[in-house]
Design a protein around this motif. Structure first.
Motif, short mmCIF file in Angstrom:
data_model
loop_
_atom_site.label_atom_id
_atom_site.label_comp_id
_atom_site.label_asym_id
_atom_site.label_seq_id
_atom_site.Cartn_x
_atom_site.Cartn_y
_atom_site.Cartn_z
N LYS A 1 10.26 60.26 67.09
CA LYS A 1 10.68 60.99 65.89
C LYS A 1 10.33 62.47 66.01
O LYS A 1 11.11 63.33 65.62
N MET A 2 9.18 62.76 66.59
CA MET A 2 8.77 64.16 66.75
C MET A 2 9.72 64.89 67.70
O MET A 2 10.11 66.03 67.45
N VAL A 3 10.13 64.23 68.77
CA VAL A 3 11.07 64.84 69.71
C VAL A 3 12.43 65.05 69.05
O VAL A 3 13.06 66.11 69.21
N LEU A 4 12.88 64.07 68.28
CA LEU A 4 14.17 64.21 67.61
C LEU A 4 14.15 65.31 66.56
O LEU A 4 15.13 66.02 66.36
N ASP A 5 13.04 65.44 65.86
CA ASP A 5 12.93 66.48 64.83
C ASP A 5 12.77 67.88 65.42
O ASP A 5 13.02 68.86 64.73
N SER A 6 12.36 67.98 66.66
CA SER A 6 12.13 69.29 67.25
C SER A 6 13.42 70.04 67.56
O SER A 6 13.40 71.24 67.77
#
Length: 111
Positions: free
Chosen positions: A95-100
């Motif tokens: 999720k953190m990678v997608l939100d970045s």
């Protein structure tokens, strides 16, 4: 030739602490924190008829917490415990990678 820390130095103690188990515990703590935030925000976002969906991030946070406690207490973690650890660590990292925005930049680069 690589750098060798002097035995007993601060760098040596840090290198001994930064092992797979301790890093996994750090990421599990982050997972519990992030899932707890999702639970707290779901109270405000969801309509009263859809409040049962709040149980998903709560269950995920509880599972990550229990996995962290079991991992912390175990001397030699089993492969099933590592699989549970990777499950509870993996989803917040994805999720953190997608939100970045990295994914959208890569897609825009290749299109």
């Amino acid at each position: 030739m690589g750098w060798i820390a002097k035995p007993g130095s601060t760098e040596d103690r840090l290198n001994q602490w930064l092992v797979r188990k301790n890093l996994a515990l750090i990421f599990l703590a982050f997972s519990v924190f992030e899932s707890g935030l999702f639970f707290w925000l779901a109270v405000q976002w969801l309509k009263p008829g859809w409040r049962f969906l709040m149980l998903l991030p709560l269950a995920y946070a509880i599972g990550a917490f229990i996995t962290g406690v079991v991992l912390w207490r175990s001397k030699d973690p089993s492969s099933a415990l590592w699989a549970a650890t990777y499950f509870f660590v993996g989803l917040p990292v994805i999720k953190m990678v997608l939100d970045s925005g990295i994914i959208s930049e890569v897609v825009a680069f290749f299109s």
